[in-house]
Design a protein around this motif. Structure first.
Motif, short mmCIF file in Angstrom:
data_model
loop_
_atom_site.label_atom_id
_atom_site.label_comp_id
_atom_site.label_asym_id
_atom_site.label_seq_id
_atom_site.Cartn_x
_atom_site.Cartn_y
_atom_site.Cartn_z
N HIS A 35 45.80 36.92 43.24
CA HIS A 35 45.91 35.65 42.52
C HIS A 35 44.88 35.55 41.41
O HIS A 35 43.93 36.33 41.35
N ILE A 36 45.06 34.54 40.54
CA ILE A 36 44.07 34.22 39.51
C ILE A 36 43.93 32.70 39.49
O ILE A 36 44.91 31.97 39.65
N TYR A 37 42.69 32.25 39.34
CA TYR A 37 42.37 30.83 39.40
C TYR A 37 41.61 30.44 38.14
O TYR A 37 40.80 31.22 37.64
N ALA A 38 41.83 29.22 37.65
CA ALA A 38 41.09 28.70 36.50
C ALA A 38 40.72 27.25 36.75
O ALA A 38 41.54 26.48 37.26
N GLN A 39 39.48 26.90 36.42
CA GLN A 39 39.00 25.53 36.57
C GLN A 39 38.28 25.12 35.31
O GLN A 39 37.56 25.93 34.72
N ASN A 66 49.79 39.57 38.28
CA ASN A 66 50.01 40.35 37.07
C ASN A 66 49.68 39.54 35.81
O ASN A 66 49.32 38.36 35.88
N ILE A 67 49.81 40.16 34.66
CA ILE A 67 49.45 39.53 33.39
C ILE A 67 50.34 38.34 33.08
O ILE A 67 49.86 37.32 32.57
N GLU A 68 51.62 38.43 33.39
CA GLU A 68 52.54 37.30 33.13
C GLU A 68 52.09 36.07 33.90
O GLU A 68 52.10 34.95 33.38
N ALA A 69 51.72 36.23 35.15
CA ALA A 69 51.25 35.11 35.97
C ALA A 69 49.96 34.52 35.37
O ALA A 69 49.79 33.30 35.34
N ALA A 70 49.07 35.37 34.89
CA ALA A 70 47.82 34.91 34.28
C ALA A 70 48.10 34.09 33.03
O ALA A 70 47.44 33.08 32.78
N LYS A 71 49.09 34.50 32.24
CA LYS A 71 49.46 33.74 31.04
C LYS A 71 49.95 32.35 31.42
O LYS A 71 49.60 31.35 30.78
N GLY A 100 42.74 42.75 30.47
CA GLY A 100 43.84 42.57 31.41
C GLY A 100 44.17 41.13 31.69
O GLY A 100 44.44 40.35 30.78
N ARG A 101 44.13 40.74 32.97
CA ARG A 101 44.54 39.39 33.38
C ARG A 101 43.60 38.30 32.85
O ARG A 101 44.04 37.22 32.50
N VAL A 102 42.30 38.60 32.81
CA VAL A 102 41.33 37.62 32.31
C VAL A 102 41.58 37.36 30.83
O VAL A 102 41.60 36.21 30.37
N ASP A 107 43.80 34.07 26.26
CA ASP A 107 44.67 33.99 25.09
C ASP A 107 45.70 32.88 25.25
O ASP A 107 45.98 32.13 24.31
N ALA A 108 46.26 32.75 26.45
CA ALA A 108 47.26 31.70 26.70
C ALA A 108 46.62 30.32 26.63
O ALA A 108 47.24 29.37 26.12
#
Length: 116
Positions: A35-39, A66-71, A100-102, A107-108
């Motif tokens: 997973h990837i999380y952002a706060q 993956n990268i799509e999920a991160a976007k 990569g994902r970060v 960018d998104a």
């Protein structure tokens, strides 16, 4: 802890101290293997203003590591931040490489209207 994790946390501490000194709202990112999380965290570091992750119901379908999920997470956190009136943030990558994902999440979030 492993040397790799200790090194990452050391890098993260240095960046966070600078952000605290400048009293800026920060966009904090954490990535795990799945997973990837952002706060978006307040300038004093005491309150989470908005958050988004691949665990959110609208983002859970499909692959989450993956990268799509991160976007998608980047776009969602930018929308939510704009909704509470936050436009300018400092990017806290938590010691992870800007790759990569970060990078995709950052960018998104920029495309979504956050400035950093």
């Amino acid at each position: 802890m492993t040397d790799k994790k200790v090194s990452r946390l050391r890098r993260a501490r240095k960046a966070r101290l600078k952000m605290q000194e400048l009293q800026t709202v920060r966009l904090c990112v954490y990535r795990s293997s799945q997973h990837i999380y952002a706060q978006v965290i307040s300038a004093d570091g005491g309150k989470v203003l908005v958050q988004a992750s691949t665990l959110d119901k609208e983002l859970r379908d499909g692959a989450t590591g993956n990268i799509e999920a991160a976007k998608k997470v980047g776009q969602l956190v930018a929308e939510r931040a704009k909704a509470v009136g936050v436009a300018k943030v400092a990017f806290d990558r938590s010691g992870f490489k800007y790759h990569g994902r970060v990078k995709a999440l950052a960018d998104a979030a920029r495309e979504g209207g956050l400035e950093f």
